[in-house]
Design an enzyme around this catalytic site. Structure first.
Site, PDB file in Angstrom:
ATOM      1  N   HIS A  42       0.749   5.244   1.272  1.00 52.51           N
ATOM      2  CA  HIS A  42       0.093   6.229   2.136  1.00 52.51           C
ATOM      3  C   HIS A  42       0.153   7.611   1.495  1.00 52.51           C
ATOM      4  CE1 HIS A  42       0.134   3.905   6.042  1.00 52.51           C
ATOM      5  NE2 HIS A  42       1.132   3.274   5.444  1.00 52.51           N
ATOM      6  N   HIS A  54       0.834  -1.215   0.000  1.00 51.08           N
ATOM      7  CA  HIS A  54       0.000   0.000   0.000  1.00 51.08           C
ATOM      8  C   HIS A  54       0.858   1.251   0.000  1.00 51.08           C
ATOM      9  CE1 HIS A  54       0.627  -1.430   4.132  1.00 51.08           C
ATOM     10  NE2 HIS A  54       0.699  -0.151   4.476  1.00 51.08           N
TER      11      HIS A  54
HETATM   12  P1  AMP Z   1       1.686   0.150   7.398  1.00 50.63           P
HETATM   13  O1  AMP Z   1       2.255   0.381   8.772  1.00 50.63           O
HETATM   14  O2  AMP Z   1       2.409   0.930   6.326  1.00 50.63           O
HETATM   15  O3  AMP Z   1       1.556  -1.318   7.067  1.00 50.63           O
HETATM   16  O4  AMP Z   1       0.244   0.783   7.446  1.00 50.63           O
HETATM   17  C1  AMP Z   1      -0.934   0.073   7.621  1.00 50.63           C
HETATM   18  C2  AMP Z   1      -2.038   1.076   7.726  1.00 50.63           C
HETATM   19  O5  AMP Z   1      -3.283   0.413   7.579  1.00 50.63           O
HETATM   20  C3  AMP Z   1      -2.087   1.826   9.081  1.00 50.63           C
HETATM   21  O6  AMP Z   1      -1.882   3.220   8.849  1.00 50.63           O
HETATM   22  C4  AMP Z   1      -3.489   1.517   9.598  1.00 50.63           C
HETATM   23  O7  AMP Z   1      -4.104   2.624  10.223  1.00 50.63           O
HETATM   24  C5  AMP Z   1      -4.229   1.121   8.334  1.00 50.63           C
HETATM   25  N1  AMP Z   1      -5.378   0.245   8.542  1.00 50.63           N
HETATM   26  C6  AMP Z   1      -5.374  -0.947   9.187  1.00 50.63           C
HETATM   27  N2  AMP Z   1      -6.623  -1.487   9.163  1.00 50.63           N
HETATM   28  C7  AMP Z   1      -7.417  -0.617   8.479  1.00 50.63           C
HETATM   29  C8  AMP Z   1      -8.795  -0.605   8.127  1.00 50.63           C
HETATM   30  N3  AMP Z   1      -9.614  -1.605   8.450  1.00 50.63           N
HETATM   31  N4  AMP Z   1      -9.266   0.451   7.425  1.00 50.63           N
HETATM   32  C9  AMP Z   1      -8.444   1.454   7.082  1.00 50.63           C
HETATM   33  N5  AMP Z   1      -7.141   1.504   7.396  1.00 50.63           N
HETATM   34  C10 AMP Z   1      -6.621   0.482   8.091  1.00 50.63           C
END
Ligand code: AMP
Ligand code: ZN
Length: 144
Positions: free
Chosen positions: A102, A100
């Site tokens: 951000h 993903h």
């Molecule tokens: P990372 O640390 O780069 O893997 O980021 C994962 C991101 O996913 C975090 O910023 C979380 O807040 C986000 N996240 C996890 N579960 C959900 C969800 N159900 N809906 C939206 N965002 C999510």
């Protein structure tokens, strides 16, 4: 992929605040809202991280970045900048192992998000940097 939270979001098995979808990608608000408008862009195909991309997937996912960034800029009042970040691997802060990107809108110095690049340039000679650049360059040529 079973047990992947982002695959479940794509398949509507768990809810999300969707902002964009096409045959290749899905974009939605990050639940943490690190700053207002914090958005995630993900490929529909389950790939763990950037190391699993091929060029076709990269084009279909990364090609959507300007579209989303420009929409955020238009709708979010006072957006003065944007950090675009992808964490790849646990050591890099990746918590969800479905690749993903951000989009973190920036407003002012009080934003509840920080990013710090330390300057270690004094530890590197031109010779070391030349060797490093050449080895990366050679590998890139092998891959294309
Ligand atoms: P990372 O640390 O780069 O893997 O980021 C994962 C991101 O996913 C975090 O910023 C979380 O807040 C986000 N996240 C996890 N579960 C959900 C969800 N159900 N809906 C939206 N965002 C999510
Ligand atoms: Zn997944």
């Amino acid at each position: 992929m079973k047990d992947c939270i982002f695959c479940k979001i794509i398949n509507n098995e768990i809810p999300s605040y969707k902002v964009y979808e096409d045959e290749d990608v899905y974009a939605f608000l990050d639940i943490s809202q690190t700053t207002p408008g914090h958005t995630l862009l993900i490929p529909k195909k389950h790939v763990k991280d950037i190391f699993a991309y091929d060029q076709t997937l990269a084009q279909s996912v990364l090609g959507k970045i300007p579209l989303i960034a420009q929409a955020l800029k238009k709708v979010l009042p006072n957006l003065n900048g944007l950090n675009l970040i992808s964490n790849n691997g646990k050591i890099a802060g990746q918590a969800v192992f479905h690749s993903h990107f951000h989009f973190i809108p920036r407003y002012n110095e009080k934003d509840t998000f920080t990013l710090k690049f330390h300057d270690n340039s004094k530890n590197y000679s031109a010779e070391v940097l030349n060797k490093l650049a050449q080895s990366i360059s050679k590998q890139i040529k092998n891959e294309i």
